[in-house]
Design a protein around this motif. Structure first.
Motif, PDB file in Angstrom:
ATOM      1  N   PRO A  97       9.079   4.208   8.083  1.00  0.00           N
ATOM      2  CA  PRO A  97       8.042   3.689   7.528  1.00  0.00           C
ATOM      3  C   PRO A  97       8.028   3.893   5.895  1.00  0.00           C
ATOM      4  N   ALA A  98       7.743   2.920   5.017  1.00  0.00           N
ATOM      5  CA  ALA A  98       7.488   3.276   3.836  1.00  0.00           C
ATOM      6  C   ALA A  98       6.310   4.338   3.695  1.00  0.00           C
ATOM      7  N   ALA A  99       6.410   5.315   2.733  1.00  0.00           N
ATOM      8  CA  ALA A  99       5.303   6.156   2.126  1.00  0.00           C
ATOM      9  C   ALA A  99       4.077   5.479   1.467  1.00  0.00           C
ATOM     10  N   ALA A 100       2.903   6.168   1.386  1.00  0.00           N
ATOM     11  CA  ALA A 100       1.808   5.522   0.880  1.00  0.00           C
ATOM     12  C   ALA A 100       2.170   5.808  -0.743  1.00  0.00           C
ATOM     13  N   LEU A 101       1.862   4.626  -1.690  1.00  0.00           N
ATOM     14  CA  LEU A 101       2.160   5.007  -3.055  1.00  0.00           C
ATOM     15  C   LEU A 101       1.536   6.187  -3.569  1.00  0.00           C
ATOM     16  N   ASN A 102       0.643   6.906  -3.002  1.00  0.00           N
ATOM     17  CA  ASN A 102      -0.083   7.915  -3.620  1.00  0.00           C
ATOM     18  C   ASN A 102       0.380   9.256  -2.592  1.00  0.00           C
TER      19      ASN A 102
END
Length: 409
Positions: free
Chosen positions: A190-195
């Motif tokens: 899954p993609a990482a959180a943007l922060n």
């Protein structure tokens, strides 16, 4: 809307007032993303005939400075020495010693979010634009950077986030030719959180390379590379351990613990408790704050950890910034196998850390001490150090090295 984590009290008040005024006149949805970009890195440099503690920080002028301690503190502007572009104001700074090629390497983001490398061959500082060389996507603004020397592939690798939360890796087998991979796609992760933070390590128990990040669900996620199959895989340690979610934008640290023969990953929950995920074949979790009775961490606190190989017995140490902006310590004693709490700032009478300060720590084998560095409210790099593991001392690294430049968290 971006709110810098290192904003001063006055800046924060102005931002909050503007936001309140904005909310009274607008009904649109607003997303606040706090980006953590720690501009401080340190390591023990024992190659090329050196035996010194090296530290790197980003100045308020966006140059990268190197305080070094071969017995006394001295400093250099390595951006200027290399003729390299300035760092972006959100850029982190990461460094490593590359023993295979006998050189020091420092990475940061320029104003175009290109990854720049500064490297020192023990004669001169030079620089390379790795993004252009490898023809990879630019990093997201404020992306974390993590690096290591991979003993299995005999490469150096540098990981970062792009603007959609994919983890990309730059790697080089010869320190001249660079390649890039999208690990998120490759591992089906899954993609990482943007922060999200990023942290990487060599798992000396399983003999794998590991990267940890925060998912959009605030789970601590893992990418790991097997040198047997030569592939990247994805897992969810939070779910596997039944651990609580991380706080939004929590710092992450990890290490391979030779004392317990485990891997451990530490993070903050929404209440400021430090939680540990640890792996000995399966994932487990502990609340270290509750176990030690330590004060809660400040919102957005940095974390630093290391194995103290000088103490007898060896211990694992974890540092964080408490709600009153003082540096606190959790440490694991294998005799009698328990976590403890200490207050290095209080012991040393050290100044408070500035809001958003990074933390780094190392075992200084030249001075036979452990040292922790942070940025204080005077924008100087300060040091906490101990050699008897009970009494802490403090030093202003900028003043000690006659460095007139201020640091930017």
């Amino acid at each position: 809307v971006y709110i810098p984590p290192y904003a001063t009290a006055g800046q924060s008040e102005v931002l909050q007032t503007k936001l309140k005024d904005w909310f009274t006149t607008c009904t649109a949805t607003m997303t606040v993303v706090v980006v953590t970009s720690p501009g401080l890195s340190t390591e023990m440099n024992t190659i090329g005939g050196n035996n010194e503690a090296d530290e790197y920080y980003k100045g308020v002028d966006s140059n990268i400075y190197q305080p070094s301690w071969p017995g006394t503190w001295q400093y250099a502007n390595i951006t200027a020495l290399a003729g390299a572009p300035n760092a972006d104001y959100l850029s982190p700074v990461v460094s490593q010693v590359d023993p295979l090629y006998n050189r020091s390497e420092v990475f940061y983001l320029d104003s175009n979010q290109n990854i720049e490398e500064l490297y020192y061959d023990h004669k001169t500082w030079s620089h390379t634009n790795l993004t252009a060389l490898a023809k990879v996507p630019a990093a997201a603004a404020g992306s974390p950077l993590v690096s290591l020397v991979n003993p299995y592939a005999k490469t150096i690798q540098l990981d970062y986030l792009d603007s959609v939360g994919h983890i990309h890796e730059l790697w080089s087998p010869n320190r001249a030719t660079w390649y890039g991979d999208d690990l998120t796609v490759g591992a089906g992760a899954p993609a990482a959180a943007l922060n999200s933070s990023l942290v990487t390590e060599i798992n000396q128990v399983a003999n794998t390379v590991e990267i940890y990040f925060l998912g959009t669900d605030n789970h601590v996620r893992e990418l790991w590379f097997s040198p047997t199959t030569w592939r990247w895989y994805s897992s969810d340690p939070t779910a596997a351990a039944g651990a609580p979610n991380a706080a939004n934008g929590s710092a992450l640290v990890s290490l391979s613990n030779p004392i317990a023969n485990t891997v451990q990953v530490d993070y903050l929950d929404s209440a400021g408790h430090i939680h540990e995920l640890w792996w000995n074949g399966t994932w487990h979790t502990d609340d270290l704050t509750a176990a030690t009775g330590a004060p809660v961490a400040a919102t957005g606190s940095s974390l630093a950890t290391e194995v103290n190989t000088l103490s007898n017995p060896n211990t694992v140490e974890l540092y964080y910034i408490a709600h009153n902006q003082t540096v606190q310590e959790l440490w694991f004693n294998p005799t009698p196998w328990v976590w403890n709490y200490a207050n290095p700032s209080g012991s040393a009478g050290a100044p408070q850390a500035v809001v958003g300060s990074p933390l780094v720590s190392l075992v200084n084998t030249r001075a036979n001490s452990v040292q922790v560095h942070y940025i204080s409210t005077d924008d100087h790099v300060h040091e906490l150090y101990t050699w008897n593991w009970t009494t802490w001392y403090t030093d202003d690294v900028n003043n000690s090295s006659n460095d007139p430049n201020n640091a930017e968290p």
